[in-house]
Design an enzyme around this catalytic site. Structure first.
Site, short mmCIF file in Angstrom:
data_model
loop_
_atom_site.label_atom_id
_atom_site.label_comp_id
_atom_site.label_asym_id
_atom_site.label_seq_id
_atom_site.Cartn_x
_atom_site.Cartn_y
_atom_site.Cartn_z
N THR A 1 -57.40 17.73 -15.00
CA THR A 1 -58.38 17.71 -16.09
C THR A 1 -57.74 17.87 -17.46
O THR A 1 -58.42 18.10 -18.43
CB THR A 1 -59.42 18.83 -15.90
OG1 THR A 1 -58.74 20.09 -15.92
CG2 THR A 1 -60.20 18.65 -14.62
N ASP B 1 -54.71 21.02 -11.58
CA ASP B 1 -55.74 19.99 -11.47
C ASP B 1 -55.43 18.87 -12.45
O ASP B 1 -54.45 18.94 -13.19
CB ASP B 1 -57.13 20.58 -11.70
CG ASP B 1 -57.31 21.13 -13.11
OD1 ASP B 1 -56.47 20.83 -13.97
OD2 ASP B 1 -58.28 21.86 -13.34
#
Length: 134
Positions: free
Chosen positions: A41, A39
């Site tokens: 993040t 991801d």
């Protein structure tokens, strides 16, 4: 003998290229991976921590950086280098620290100009601050 040596070399090569491998089993399991999905993040990083922002109550960021730099100059923790780099980038110099103590897994403490200073995990700082104020 060849397998352990190969694993050691592989893990060492990975580390030199910024890839940290938890253990030999993890490296062996990667042989079965065809696709790696991540991801965005911040899970994957360069492995070089940095200080991006300093938040203070009274907007005196330089004083906080000076204390943090002073305490962390004697620490070997990887996050210490990030604090030191930020302070140097801001042209802040370190003070002499007396009674320096590195509390493994918690933080560092020392005496700067007759005042106690703490840097580390919040729980460590809260505990020490509450103890010292009694």
């Amino acid at each position: 003998m060849a397998t352990p040596m190969s694993l050691m070399v592989g893990i060492g090569k990975g580390a030199k290229n910024g890839i940290l491998i938890k253990n030999a089993e993890a490296l062996e399991q990667m042989n079965k991976v065809n696709v790696l999905i991540t991801d965005k993040t911040g899970t994957l990083t360069e492995g070089k921590p940095s200080v991006e922002h300093v938040e203070t109550i009274n907007n005196d960021q330089n004083s906080i950086l000076k204390i943090a730099y002073s305490l962390n100059q004697n620490s070997e923790h990887p996050l210490s280098n990030a604090v030191i780099k930020k302070a140097k980038d801001e042209n802040i110099s370190a003070e002499k620290v007396e009674k320096f103590e590195n509390i493994s897994g918690k933080g560092v403490k020392g005496n700067i100009d007759g005042k106690n200073g703490l840097s580390g995990k919040r729980k460590f700082i809260d505990l020490k601050s509450n103890f010292n104020s009694r």
